[in-house]
Design an enzyme around this catalytic site. Structure first.
Site, PDB file in Angstrom:
ATOM      1  N   LYS A 248       0.849  -1.207   0.000  1.00 15.17           N
ATOM      2  CA  LYS A 248       0.000   0.000   0.000  1.00 15.17           C
ATOM      3  C   LYS A 248       0.878   1.248   0.000  1.00 15.17           C
ATOM      4  O   LYS A 248       1.644   1.475   0.930  1.00 15.17           O
ATOM      5  CB  LYS A 248      -0.911  -0.003   1.233  1.00 15.17           C
ATOM      6  CG  LYS A 248      -1.697   1.305   1.443  1.00 15.17           C
ATOM      7  CD  LYS A 248      -2.614   1.249   2.674  1.00 15.17           C
ATOM      8  CE  LYS A 248      -3.230   2.613   2.983  1.00 15.17           C
ATOM      9  NZ  LYS A 248      -4.090   2.609   4.195  1.00 15.17           N
ATOM     10  N   ASP A 253      -2.324  10.074   4.080  1.00 16.51           N
ATOM     11  CA  ASP A 253      -3.743   9.765   4.257  1.00 16.51           C
ATOM     12  C   ASP A 253      -4.409  10.798   5.163  1.00 16.51           C
ATOM     13  O   ASP A 253      -4.306  10.727   6.388  1.00 16.51           O
ATOM     14  CB  ASP A 253      -3.894   8.352   4.852  1.00 16.51           C
ATOM     15  CG  ASP A 253      -5.351   7.921   4.950  1.00 16.51           C
ATOM     16  OD1 ASP A 253      -6.221   8.627   4.392  1.00 16.51           O
ATOM     17  OD2 ASP A 253      -5.611   6.877   5.591  1.00 16.51           O
ATOM     18  N   LYS A 260      -9.792  12.898   8.614  1.00 22.74           N
ATOM     19  CA  LYS A 260      -9.357  12.453   9.933  1.00 22.74           C
ATOM     20  C   LYS A 260      -9.209  13.651  10.858  1.00 22.74           C
ATOM     21  O   LYS A 260      -8.858  14.739  10.405  1.00 22.74           O
ATOM     22  CB  LYS A 260      -7.967  11.787   9.825  1.00 22.74           C
ATOM     23  CG  LYS A 260      -7.949  10.416   9.192  1.00 22.74           C
ATOM     24  CD  LYS A 260      -6.534   9.841   9.220  1.00 22.74           C
ATOM     25  CE  LYS A 260      -6.414   8.537   8.474  1.00 22.74           C
ATOM     26  NZ  LYS A 260      -7.131   7.421   9.092  1.00 22.74           N
ATOM     27  N   ASP A 271       1.675   6.041   5.778  1.00 25.78           N
ATOM     28  CA  ASP A 271       0.685   5.155   5.167  1.00 25.78           C
ATOM     29  C   ASP A 271       1.184   4.489   3.878  1.00 25.78           C
ATOM     30  O   ASP A 271       0.439   3.801   3.205  1.00 25.78           O
ATOM     31  CB  ASP A 271      -0.618   5.929   4.917  1.00 25.78           C
ATOM     32  CG  ASP A 271      -1.852   5.062   5.092  1.00 25.78           C
ATOM     33  OD1 ASP A 271      -1.736   3.979   5.687  1.00 25.78           O
ATOM     34  OD2 ASP A 271      -2.931   5.465   4.607  1.00 25.78           O
ATOM     35  N   ASP A 330     -12.057   7.302   3.895  1.00 24.91           N
ATOM     36  CA  ASP A 330     -10.860   6.976   4.678  1.00 24.91           C
ATOM     37  C   ASP A 330     -10.506   5.479   4.573  1.00 24.91           C
ATOM     38  O   ASP A 330      -9.437   5.068   4.999  1.00 24.91           O
ATOM     39  CB  ASP A 330     -11.082   7.385   6.132  1.00 24.91           C
ATOM     40  CG  ASP A 330      -9.778   7.519   6.907  1.00 24.91           C
ATOM     41  OD1 ASP A 330      -8.697   7.459   6.274  1.00 24.91           O
ATOM     42  OD2 ASP A 330      -9.837   7.688   8.138  1.00 24.91           O
ATOM     43  N   GLU A 332      -9.430   3.952   2.108  1.00 25.44           N
ATOM     44  CA  GLU A 332      -8.869   4.108   0.762  1.00 25.44           C
ATOM     45  C   GLU A 332      -7.851   3.024   0.422  1.00 25.44           C
ATOM     46  O   GLU A 332      -7.652   2.697  -0.733  1.00 25.44           O
ATOM     47  CB  GLU A 332      -8.220   5.495   0.629  1.00 25.44           C
ATOM     48  CG  GLU A 332      -6.770   5.631   1.139  1.00 25.44           C
ATOM     49  CD  GLU A 332      -6.604   5.387   2.640  1.00 25.44           C
ATOM     50  OE1 GLU A 332      -7.613   5.494   3.372  1.00 25.44           O
ATOM     51  OE2 GLU A 332      -5.478   5.082   3.080  1.00 25.44           O
ATOM     52  N   ARG A 334      -7.819  -0.182   0.873  1.00 26.46           N
ATOM     53  CA  ARG A 334      -8.385  -1.369   0.221  1.00 26.46           C
ATOM     54  C   ARG A 334      -8.785  -1.072  -1.225  1.00 26.46           C
ATOM     55  O   ARG A 334      -8.798  -1.963  -2.068  1.00 26.46           O
ATOM     56  CB  ARG A 334      -9.566  -1.890   1.043  1.00 26.46           C
ATOM     57  CG  ARG A 334     -10.715  -0.929   1.157  1.00 26.46           C
ATOM     58  CD  ARG A 334     -11.660  -1.288   2.298  1.00 26.46           C
ATOM     59  NE  ARG A 334     -11.101  -0.935   3.606  1.00 26.46           N
ATOM     60  CZ  ARG A 334     -11.701  -1.185   4.766  1.00 26.46           C
ATOM     61  NH1 ARG A 334     -12.882  -1.787   4.783  1.00 26.46           N
ATOM     62  NH2 ARG A 334     -11.139  -0.825   5.895  1.00 26.46           N
TER      63      ARG A 334
HETATM   64  N1  BES Z   1      -4.205   4.396   7.035  1.00 22.15           N
HETATM   65  C1  BES Z   1      -5.347   4.108   7.825  1.00 22.15           C
HETATM   66  C2  BES Z   1      -5.086   3.049   8.903  1.00 22.15           C
HETATM   67  C3  BES Z   1      -4.076   3.359   9.978  1.00 22.15           C
HETATM   68  C4  BES Z   1      -4.498   3.765  11.215  1.00 22.15           C
HETATM   69  C5  BES Z   1      -2.738   3.163   9.755  1.00 22.15           C
HETATM   70  C6  BES Z   1      -3.552   3.998  12.225  1.00 22.15           C
HETATM   71  C7  BES Z   1      -1.794   3.393  10.736  1.00 22.15           C
HETATM   72  C8  BES Z   1      -2.202   3.798  11.979  1.00 22.15           C
HETATM   73  C9  BES Z   1      -6.480   3.603   6.930  1.00 22.15           C
HETATM   74  O1  BES Z   1      -6.498   4.114   5.639  1.00 22.15           O
HETATM   75  C10 BES Z   1      -7.759   4.007   7.582  1.00 22.15           C
HETATM   76  O2  BES Z   1      -7.999   5.175   7.671  1.00 22.15           O
HETATM   77  N2  BES Z   1      -8.551   3.015   8.003  1.00 22.15           N
HETATM   78  C11 BES Z   1      -9.798   3.274   8.629  1.00 22.15           C
HETATM   79  C12 BES Z   1     -10.810   2.329   8.030  1.00 22.15           C
HETATM   80  C13 BES Z   1     -12.232   2.653   8.403  1.00 22.15           C
HETATM   81  C14 BES Z   1     -12.648   3.963   7.793  1.00 22.15           C
HETATM   82  C15 BES Z   1     -13.106   1.548   7.924  1.00 22.15           C
HETATM   83  C16 BES Z   1      -9.624   3.013  10.116  1.00 22.15           C
HETATM   84  O3  BES Z   1      -8.897   2.097  10.494  1.00 22.15           O
HETATM   85  O4  BES Z   1     -10.189   3.760  10.896  1.00 22.15           O
HETATM   86 ZN    ZN Z   2      -4.742   4.739   4.871  1.00 20.68          ZN
HETATM   87 MN    MN Z   3      -7.533   5.953   5.533  1.00 23.80          MN
END
Ligand code: BES
Ligand code: ZN
Ligand code: MN
Length: 481
Positions: A248, A253, A260, A271, A330, A332, A334
């Site tokens: 990825k 992000d 966020k 990220d 968010d 993104e 996947r």
């Molecule tokens: N990049 C984030 C996940 C992340 C969180 C990485 C903390 C490193 C540390 C990912 O893109 C994300 O935002 N995931 C969301 C998914 C949700 C919206 C379903 C999450 O984990 O909150």
């Molecule tokens: Zn992310």
């Molecule tokens: Mn995200």
């Protein structure tokens, strides 16, 4: 600071370098040139289960590392890496430039593990600091005096450390200096050095190939996306079908329109740690000249709100033709991984391994102490991965991909939605990806260990280079089969 590690048989006057003696608990002690008081002191420390003992009498830093664990066990190896890291701190604290590890045991790995811990602990990211001269670690060379140390292993160790350092550098670099284009440039430069074929698909190419997920996430950005393909194909590869790595590469992000909060965004330059891990691993494999055919695929973009940004409710047609309803911009990672995983099918792979800082849920579940994984590879492959992870102490925890989780991804108007419900966030993300794979596959969520706030022994702080040593070790083990 990188450390040049070399092998030596020659003894040096004791005071010219910091040294670490690796000895077993029942060592005779008379051969180390120690005073009787020192020997008594060592014995008393061993009774207290102290593994690393510093001696004051010899001027320069002089430590005895007594291994208390079972021979070559997972714990013993990790304790040696940690001792190497502690020793590294002592050496730099004393301002010494040279260090030496002298292995008095007959374990095959002890010297390697201690040296690895020491070298990895010497990492710093000072390029943007005016006071970098003052802050820089003094240690720059490490001599290894060990019965089992050969040139080949030392080369391997030097390559491994260089790979991890590269991954850390990439992760620590912010988005204003490392966007999707520059990430691809980095792959090209290093790839060329190591004999890896590199191709970068640009935005118009991605449009013609219909990389719907990657293009959707990129809509809010001022910088075009890239899709980098790295291929290392040695003549004597042991595998007929390639091992494909997918990383990825979200260079930043923000969450996109599902923005966020600041606290959650602060560290989101990390990220692209999955991308960094697979780039560094294929680079390492090529520099070590491992006889394994490996391909790395890196979809890259930033994720931002913007006039044209992809929007909640949008229905996106992905690379494989499936439709996805976006219910959180968010989620993104996947979206871009799904395209890359579908594309990976073209290679008729032996196995595909994807690495991603995919979910906060994975980090919440196990913290920084391991890697969450799940997938469709058979039990034999899963077992081999588990072993490969334990050997380098990048431990894997498998989560289930039960059918029931699929229900949570149902959309009224598209084939899938891009988020699940309030539970099992790491799993529903993996379950989403499963829709895009057609080969043995494992998904590794490194959101926990990829970027850490406090210093953690040889992992340092900030970008850790998580998963690089795991992938390299898996490939090395595969090469031996
Ligand atoms: N990049 C984030 C996940 C992340 C969180 C990485 C903390 C490193 C540390 C990912 O893109 C994300 O935002 N995931 C969301 C998914 C949700 C919206 C379903 C999450 O984990 O909150
Ligand atoms: Zn992310
Ligand atoms: Mn995200």
């Amino acid at each position: 600071m990188s450390v040049k590690i070399h092998h030596t048989d020659k003894a040096q006057p004791v005071t010219s370098e910091a040294r670490m003696h690796l000895v077993s608990k029942d060592h005779k002690w008379t051969d180390l040139g120690l005073e009787k008081e020192e020997i008594d002191y060592i014995k008393s420390q061993i009774k207290k289960e102290k593994g690393l003992i510093q001696l004051g009498s010899l001027g320069m830093v002089n430590v005895i590392c007594v291994d208390l664990g079972e021979k070559d066990s997972v714990k013993r190896r990790e304790s040696l890496r940690k001792s190497g890291a502690t020793f590294c701190g002592m050496v730099n604290g004393a301002g010494a430039k040279a260090a030496r590890i002298i292995d008095h045991t007959d374990s095959a790995y002890d010297w390697f593990d201690a040296a690895e811990g020491l070298a990895l602990a010497n990492y710093q990211f000072l390029k943007y600091r005016k006071d970098s001269g003052k802050e820089q670690n003094s240690l720059d060379t490490l001599a290894i005096q060990a019965k089992h140390a050969g040139d080949e292993q030392l080369h391997r160790l030097n390559c491994l450390v260089a790979s991890v350092f590269w991954a850390r550098d990439l992760v620590n670099e912010p988005v204003n200096t490392l966007d999707a284009i520059r990430l691809a440039d980095e792959a090209e430069v290093r790839g060329k050095q190591a004999g890896i074929k590199v191709e970068v698909l640009n935005k118009s190419k991605l449009e013609s190939l219909k990389f719907g997920g990657l293009l959707a996430v990129n809509l809010g950005s001022q910088t075009p996306p890239t899709f980098t393909i790295m291929e290392y194909k040695p003549k004597k590869a042991v595998n007929k079908k390639p091992i494909v790595l997918v990383g990825k590469g979200v260079v930043y992000d923000t969450g996109g329109l599902s923005l966020k909060p600041t606290a959650g965004m602060d560290t989101m330059k990390c990220d692209m740690a999955g991308a960094a891990a697979v780039m560094a691993a294929i680079y390492g494999a090529a520099s070590m000249e491992l006889p394994v055919h490996v391909v790395a695929l890196i979809p890259a973009t930033d994720n931002r709100p913007g006039e044209m940004a992809y929007t909640n409710g949008d229905v996106i047609t992905m690379y494989n033709g499936m439709t996805v309803e976006v219910l959180n911009t968010d989620a993104e990672g996947r979206m871009i991984l799904a395209d890359a995983l579908a594309y990976a099918g073209k290679y008729d792979p032996e196995v595909v391994l994807d690495f991603a800082t995919l979910t906060g849920a994975a980090a919440a579940a196990i913290g920084q102490y391991g890697i969450v994984c799940m997938g469709t590879a058979d039990d034999k492959v899963k077992k081999e991965m588990k072993v490969a992870g334990d050997e380098v102490y990048e431990r894997l925890v498998e989560f289930p991909l039960w059918d029931e989780y699929k229900e949570l991804l149902k959309s009224d108007i598209a084939d899938l939605k891009n988020i699940g419900g309030p539970v099992g966030g790491a799993i529903t993300a993996g379950k989403f990806l499963e829709h895009f794979v057609s080969y043995p596959w494992m998904h590794f969520d490194i959101a926990g260990p990829a970027f850490i706030k406090g210093p953690d022994t040889y992992r340092g702080k900030n970008g850790t280079g998580s998963a690089v040593r795991f992938i390299l070790n898996y490939l090395e083990n595969r090469a031996k089969k």
